[in-house]
Write a protein that holds these residues in place. Structure first.
Motif, PDB file in Angstrom:
ATOM      1  N   SER A   1      58.802  32.016  49.887  1.00 40.85           N
ATOM      2  CA  SER A   1      57.864  32.216  50.846  1.00 40.85           C
ATOM      3  C   SER A   1      56.451  32.051  50.391  1.00 40.85           C
ATOM      4  O   SER A   1      56.438  32.076  49.033  1.00 40.85           O
ATOM      5  N   VAL A   2      55.771  31.936  51.228  1.00 41.38           N
ATOM      6  CA  VAL A   2      54.006  32.124  50.601  1.00 41.38           C
ATOM      7  C   VAL A   2      53.820  33.088  49.897  1.00 41.38           C
ATOM      8  O   VAL A   2      53.239  33.074  49.083  1.00 41.38           O
ATOM      9  N   ALA A   3      54.324  34.411  50.325  1.00 38.17           N
ATOM     10  CA  ALA A   3      54.076  35.444  49.716  1.00 38.17           C
ATOM     11  C   ALA A   3      54.730  35.519  48.211  1.00 38.17           C
ATOM     12  O   ALA A   3      53.670  35.818  47.073  1.00 38.17           O
ATOM     13  N   GLU A   4      55.846  34.987  48.120  1.00 37.66           N
ATOM     14  CA  GLU A   4      56.456  34.822  46.584  1.00 37.66           C
ATOM     15  C   GLU A   4      55.553  33.632  45.886  1.00 37.66           C
ATOM     16  O   GLU A   4      55.383  33.897  44.608  1.00 37.66           O
ATOM     17  N   LEU A   5      55.293  32.612  46.687  1.00 34.09           N
ATOM     18  CA  LEU A   5      54.365  31.532  45.982  1.00 34.09           C
ATOM     19  C   LEU A   5      52.978  31.971  45.354  1.00 34.09           C
ATOM     20  O   LEU A   5      52.889  31.703  44.391  1.00 34.09           O
ATOM     21  N   LEU A   6      52.511  32.968  46.154  1.00 35.12           N
ATOM     22  CA  LEU A   6      51.193  33.669  45.658  1.00 35.12           C
ATOM     23  C   LEU A   6      51.443  34.489  44.301  1.00 35.12           C
ATOM     24  O   LEU A   6      50.575  34.348  43.495  1.00 35.12           O
ATOM     25  N   GLU A   7      52.641  35.074  44.300  1.00 33.99           N
ATOM     26  CA  GLU A   7      52.872  35.813  43.175  1.00 33.99           C
ATOM     27  C   GLU A   7      53.041  34.900  41.758  1.00 33.99           C
ATOM     28  O   GLU A   7      52.468  34.925  40.759  1.00 33.99           O
ATOM     29  N   SER A   8      53.845  33.824  42.150  1.00 33.19           N
ATOM     30  CA  SER A   8      54.040  32.856  41.016  1.00 33.19           C
ATOM     31  C   SER A   8      52.907  32.257  40.664  1.00 33.19           C
ATOM     32  O   SER A   8      52.569  32.043  39.460  1.00 33.19           O
ATOM     33  N   LEU A   9      52.131  31.932  41.799  1.00 36.46           N
ATOM     34  CA  LEU A   9      50.695  31.249  41.436  1.00 36.46           C
ATOM     35  C   LEU A   9      49.762  32.408  40.509  1.00 36.46           C
ATOM     36  O   LEU A   9      49.262  31.719  39.432  1.00 36.46           O
ATOM     37  N   GLU A  10      49.828  33.396  40.886  1.00 37.07           N
ATOM     38  CA  GLU A  10      49.113  34.510  40.095  1.00 37.07           C
ATOM     39  C   GLU A  10      49.633  34.481  38.610  1.00 37.07           C
ATOM     40  O   GLU A  10      48.733  34.725  37.751  1.00 37.07           O
ATOM     41  N   GLN A  11      50.841  34.487  38.369  1.00 40.53           N
ATOM     42  CA  GLN A  11      51.359  34.626  36.843  1.00 40.53           C
ATOM     43  C   GLN A  11      50.984  33.180  36.252  1.00 40.53           C
ATOM     44  O   GLN A  11      50.755  33.437  35.025  1.00 40.53           O
ATOM     45  N   ASN A  12      50.979  32.239  36.779  1.00 43.98           N
ATOM     46  CA  ASN A  12      50.537  31.145  36.246  1.00 43.98           C
ATOM     47  C   ASN A  12      49.121  30.939  35.961  1.00 43.98           C
ATOM     48  O   ASN A  12      48.736  30.055  34.978  1.00 43.98           O
ATOM     49  N   CYS A  13      48.254  31.345  36.999  1.00 44.56           N
ATOM     50  CA  CYS A  13      46.839  31.317  37.038  1.00 44.56           C
ATOM     51  C   CYS A  13      46.417  32.692  37.251  1.00 44.56           C
ATOM     52  O   CYS A  13      45.876  32.886  38.530  1.00 44.56           O
ATOM     53  N   PRO A  14      46.168  33.690  36.244  1.00 46.86           N
ATOM     54  CA  PRO A  14      45.643  35.039  36.609  1.00 46.86           C
ATOM     55  C   PRO A  14      44.182  34.882  37.091  1.00 46.86           C
ATOM     56  O   PRO A  14      43.414  34.169  36.841  1.00 46.86           O
ATOM     57  N   GLY A  15      44.149  35.964  38.159  1.00 41.43           N
ATOM     58  CA  GLY A  15      43.013  35.892  38.708  1.00 41.43           C
ATOM     59  C   GLY A  15      42.605  35.072  40.187  1.00 41.43           C
ATOM     60  O   GLY A  15      41.863  35.354  40.902  1.00 41.43           O
ATOM     61  N   ILE A  16      43.784  33.972  40.326  1.00 43.54           N
ATOM     62  CA  ILE A  16      43.659  33.311  41.590  1.00 43.54           C
ATOM     63  C   ILE A  16      44.019  34.083  42.788  1.00 43.54           C
ATOM     64  O   ILE A  16      43.287  34.049  43.958  1.00 43.54           O
ATOM     65  N   LYS A  17      45.116  35.148  42.585  1.00 42.59           N
ATOM     66  CA  LYS A  17      45.356  35.846  43.872  1.00 42.59           C
ATOM     67  C   LYS A  17      44.217  36.697  44.520  1.00 42.59           C
ATOM     68  O   LYS A  17      43.996  36.932  45.719  1.00 42.59           O
ATOM     69  N   ASN A  18      43.300  37.177  43.747  1.00 44.02           N
ATOM     70  CA  ASN A  18      42.069  37.988  44.054  1.00 44.02           C
ATOM     71  C   ASN A  18      41.289  37.306  44.935  1.00 44.02           C
ATOM     72  O   ASN A  18      40.527  37.781  45.944  1.00 44.02           O
ATOM     73  N   ARG A  19      41.190  35.878  44.690  1.00 44.05           N
ATOM     74  CA  ARG A  19      40.235  35.007  45.471  1.00 44.05           C
ATOM     75  C   ARG A  19      40.897  34.484  46.919  1.00 44.05           C
ATOM     76  O   ARG A  19      40.328  34.563  47.887  1.00 44.05           O
ATOM     77  N   LEU A  20      42.419  34.773  46.855  1.00 45.92           N
ATOM     78  CA  LEU A  20      43.141  34.239  47.954  1.00 45.92           C
ATOM     79  C   LEU A  20      43.341  35.570  49.049  1.00 45.92           C
ATOM     80  O   LEU A  20      43.469  35.390  50.306  1.00 45.92           O
ATOM     81  N   CYS A  21      43.546  36.689  48.189  1.00 44.22           N
ATOM     82  CA  CYS A  21      44.050  37.940  49.024  1.00 44.22           C
ATOM     83  C   CYS A  21      42.961  38.888  48.922  1.00 44.22           C
ATOM     84  O   CYS A  21      42.270  39.134  48.076  1.00 44.22           O
ATOM     85  N   ASP A  22      42.772  39.881  49.857  1.00 51.11           N
ATOM     86  CA  ASP A  22      42.005  41.042  49.860  1.00 51.11           C
ATOM     87  C   ASP A  22      42.626  42.245  49.257  1.00 51.11           C
ATOM     88  O   ASP A  22      43.619  42.150  48.360  1.00 51.11           O
ATOM     89  N   GLU A  23      41.926  43.404  49.066  1.00 51.57           N
ATOM     90  CA  GLU A  23      42.409  44.546  48.443  1.00 51.57           C
ATOM     91  C   GLU A  23      44.020  45.065  48.895  1.00 51.57           C
ATOM     92  O   GLU A  23      44.532  45.500  48.184  1.00 51.57           O
ATOM     93  N   SER A  24      43.902  44.843  50.086  1.00 49.58           N
ATOM     94  CA  SER A  24      45.497  45.295  50.575  1.00 49.58           C
ATOM     95  C   SER A  24      46.642  44.105  50.488  1.00 49.58           C
ATOM     96  O   SER A  24      47.585  44.272  51.100  1.00 49.58           O
ATOM     97  N   GLY A  25      46.249  42.980  49.857  1.00 46.09           N
ATOM     98  CA  GLY A  25      47.358  41.911  49.701  1.00 46.09           C
ATOM     99  C   GLY A  25      47.376  40.929  50.888  1.00 46.09           C
ATOM    100  O   GLY A  25      48.253  40.048  50.675  1.00 46.09           O
ATOM    101  N   GLU A  26      46.401  41.250  51.773  1.00 42.75           N
ATOM    102  CA  GLU A  26      46.559  40.450  52.886  1.00 42.75           C
ATOM    103  C   GLU A  26      45.716  38.998  52.594  1.00 42.75           C
ATOM    104  O   GLU A  26      44.711  39.125  51.956  1.00 42.75           O
ATOM    105  N   LEU A  27      46.000  37.813  53.175  1.00 39.18           N
ATOM    106  CA  LEU A  27      45.532  36.737  53.071  1.00 39.18           C
ATOM    107  C   LEU A  27      43.850  36.871  53.333  1.00 39.18           C
ATOM    108  O   LEU A  27      43.868  37.048  54.596  1.00 39.18           O
ATOM    109  N   ARG A  28      43.001  36.261  52.980  1.00 36.92           N
ATOM    110  CA  ARG A  28      41.567  36.327  53.518  1.00 36.92           C
ATOM    111  C   ARG A  28      41.424  35.519  54.524  1.00 36.92           C
ATOM    112  O   ARG A  28      41.936  34.327  54.717  1.00 36.92           O
ATOM    113  N   ARG A  29      40.511  35.725  55.471  1.00 36.98           N
ATOM    114  CA  ARG A  29      40.327  35.061  56.646  1.00 36.98           C
ATOM    115  C   ARG A  29      39.636  33.826  56.603  1.00 36.98           C
ATOM    116  O   ARG A  29      40.070  32.501  57.276  1.00 36.98           O
ATOM    117  N   PHE A  30      38.782  33.542  55.365  1.00 37.49           N
ATOM    118  CA  PHE A  30      38.171  32.445  55.286  1.00 37.49           C
ATOM    119  C   PHE A  30      39.212  31.278  54.248  1.00 37.49           C
ATOM    120  O   PHE A  30      38.485  30.188  53.858  1.00 37.49           O
TER     121      PHE A  30
END
Length: 91
Positions: free
Chosen positions: A27-56
């Motif tokens: 799923s996209v959620a699992e993909l985000l976790e995999s992306l974060e493992q491979n590229c640390p810090g990227i999830k912070n740019r894509l998701c807010d503090e609660s883990g939801e995708l950023r609106r922009f």
């Protein structure tokens, strides 16, 4: 399962300047976790503090906007292409 992720230019510094990255996830959620493992810090740019995708930040799976599918729960298949597109505003 390999999924191709297209990375926008502003985030490529987190992917060692690569425009595409191979990740895995059912799923996209699992993909985000995999992306974060491979590229640390990227999830912070894509998701807010609660883990939801950023609106922009828009996500497309095979050119379909996930907002019109199942959001982060959108299922992925081997060989899918996920595009990450930052929203652009201006006047």
């Amino acid at each position: 399962m390999a999924v191709k992720v297209l990375i926008p230019t502003p985030l490529q510094k987190l992917t060692q300047n690569q425009a595409t990255v191979e990740c895995s996830g059912r799923s996209v959620a699992e993909l985000l976790e995999s992306l974060e493992q491979n590229c640390p810090g990227i999830k912070n740019r894509l998701c807010d503090e609660s883990g939801e995708l950023r609106r922009f930040v828009n996500f497309y799976v095979n050119n379909e906007d996930i907002r019109f599918l199942n959001g982060k729960d959108t299922e992925l298949q081997d060989g899918d292409e996920v595009s990450i597109i930052p929203a652009i505003a201006g006047g």
